[in-house]
Design an enzyme around this catalytic site. Sequence first.
Site, PDB file in Angstrom:
ATOM      1  N   LYS A  38       0.084 -25.152 -11.781  1.00 41.73           N
ATOM      2  CA  LYS A  38       0.079 -25.202 -13.164  1.00 41.73           C
ATOM      3  C   LYS A  38       0.265 -26.501 -13.626  1.00 41.73           C
ATOM      4  O   LYS A  38      -0.304 -27.098 -14.559  1.00 41.73           O
ATOM      5  CB  LYS A  38       0.853 -24.340 -13.981  1.00 41.73           C
ATOM      6  CG  LYS A  38       0.481 -22.975 -13.651  1.00 41.73           C
ATOM      7  CD  LYS A  38       1.510 -21.980 -14.577  1.00 41.73           C
ATOM      8  CE  LYS A  38       3.078 -21.926 -13.873  1.00 41.73           C
ATOM      9  NZ  LYS A  38       3.108 -21.406 -12.571  1.00 41.73           N
ATOM     10  N   GLU A  69      -8.781 -22.295 -10.384  1.00 46.68           N
ATOM     11  CA  GLU A  69      -8.801 -20.895 -10.862  1.00 46.68           C
ATOM     12  C   GLU A  69      -7.480 -20.311 -11.154  1.00 46.68           C
ATOM     13  O   GLU A  69      -7.292 -19.336 -11.786  1.00 46.68           O
ATOM     14  CB  GLU A  69      -9.940 -20.401 -10.343  1.00 46.68           C
ATOM     15  CG  GLU A  69     -10.033 -18.611 -10.838  1.00 46.68           C
ATOM     16  CD  GLU A  69     -10.722 -18.528 -12.001  1.00 46.68           C
ATOM     17  OE1 GLU A  69      -9.763 -18.186 -13.208  1.00 46.68           O
ATOM     18  OE2 GLU A  69     -11.772 -19.175 -12.606  1.00 46.68           O
ATOM     19  N   THR A  71       1.964 -26.974  -4.080  1.00 49.51           N
ATOM     20  CA  THR A  71       3.342 -27.438  -3.984  1.00 49.51           C
ATOM     21  C   THR A  71       3.977 -26.639  -5.212  1.00 49.51           C
ATOM     22  O   THR A  71       3.276 -25.811  -5.956  1.00 49.51           O
ATOM     23  CB  THR A  71       3.712 -28.907  -4.074  1.00 49.51           C
ATOM     24  OG1 THR A  71       2.924 -29.313  -5.056  1.00 49.51           O
ATOM     25  CG2 THR A  71       2.892 -29.434  -2.639  1.00 49.51           C
ATOM     26  N   LYS A 113       0.321 -21.587 -19.130  1.00 51.63           N
ATOM     27  CA  LYS A 113      -0.863 -21.148 -19.051  1.00 51.63           C
ATOM     28  C   LYS A 113      -1.543 -20.965 -20.185  1.00 51.63           C
ATOM     29  O   LYS A 113      -2.978 -21.206 -20.361  1.00 51.63           O
ATOM     30  CB  LYS A 113      -0.638 -19.724 -18.447  1.00 51.63           C
ATOM     31  CG  LYS A 113      -0.044 -19.544 -17.025  1.00 51.63           C
ATOM     32  CD  LYS A 113       0.301 -18.362 -16.531  1.00 51.63           C
ATOM     33  CE  LYS A 113       1.039 -18.168 -15.187  1.00 51.63           C
ATOM     34  NZ  LYS A 113       1.367 -16.955 -14.811  1.00 51.63           N
ATOM     35  N   GLU A 132      12.617 -15.460  -9.843  1.00 57.96           N
ATOM     36  CA  GLU A 132      13.233 -16.326  -9.282  1.00 57.96           C
ATOM     37  C   GLU A 132      14.975 -16.141  -9.404  1.00 57.96           C
ATOM     38  O   GLU A 132      15.336 -15.381 -10.427  1.00 57.96           O
ATOM     39  CB  GLU A 132      12.983 -17.606  -9.567  1.00 57.96           C
ATOM     40  CG  GLU A 132      11.422 -18.129  -9.444  1.00 57.96           C
ATOM     41  CD  GLU A 132      11.158 -18.159  -8.056  1.00 57.96           C
ATOM     42  OE1 GLU A 132      12.035 -18.455  -7.090  1.00 57.96           O
ATOM     43  OE2 GLU A 132       9.828 -18.004  -7.755  1.00 57.96           O
TER      44      GLU A 132
END
Length: 353
Positions: free
Chosen positions: A128, A152, A99, A227, A212
């Site tokens: 994330k 991963e 999602t 990240k 985006e």
Amino acid sequence: MKIYNIALIGFGGVNRALAELIATKNTLWERDLGFRLNIVAVSDLYLGSVISPNGLDAKTLIEANFVKGGFGGLSGGSAEADNEMIIKTAPVDIVVEATFTNPTDGEPAVSHCRWAFKSGKHVVTTNKGPVAIAAQELKALAKANNVHFEYEGAVMSGTPVIRMAEKTLAGAEMKGFEGILNGTSNFVLGRMENGLDFASAVAEAQALGFAEADPTADVEGFDVRLKVLILANELLGGNLKPEEISCEGISKLSPSDIEAAAKVNSRWKLIGSAVRNADGTITGRVAPKQLPREHPLAGVNGATNAVSLNTELLGSVTVTGPGAGRTETAYALLSDIVAIHNARSGILGKEAA
């Protein structure tokens, strides 16, 4: 030969790409990997929910031109998305969570993971949010229920940085890392090197589908910060929160900054980094950095991602690969399922040369 029943939570680009791979690669996976995947349930905000205990045909799922609420027309289907019901009650082994990412609280993905673990189901995700916000809680919950939590693809899509660092480089003594972890910002900087101003480069990235409609998370470094958080906590043993990582994007870089760097044989890159300090603390940062051309990250172009892992025994080890893409990210999910299969089958595998 093992059959894993799976539930797809979200049926956008990534899980749709996984369904495409299932439709075309299952026989190959049976031969080479020792398992097949059987889609038993799907839930999607736009399409609704559907459960079929015997399995749904992957080819039909990807080829049918479903309208809004279209799953309601299928046997066992509903026009409404009911993620909780699907996760808790569908007869599945693995929940595939793909999602959207909410960088504030990781929802709804954090709840999806909790429901799955408490129901005795493994989770693989490219999201994330839950990894950055609630990794320790979720890993503990998975362990308590004897299931796996694999993610991963949360950092570099299908490029295996987490598992490689933890397994192949085990014992190399990780000291820190620095990386290009957002393809959109890297593309924009490359186009600015070719003469475009920032706004024009962003517009081109949007037209090509790299950015985006609201590119803020990419160009201001917020995506990279999550990240960095994941890698710092996972690889360096940190316990950082997003607000503890300083963050500066690329929107303030001007064409004159780009030109000045070129004159001294260097390039601007948006770098996410973290280092273990002498006192054991971890410092993370996201910021534009002027790199000399000979730097291993300076030659990384376009939407490609790369990370240089700084180790005590090997020095710098750089991994480069696609950081986005439907099929590439779906491969990350497959690699997570392979890891679960190998662990549950007692397959140790030879990780290092």
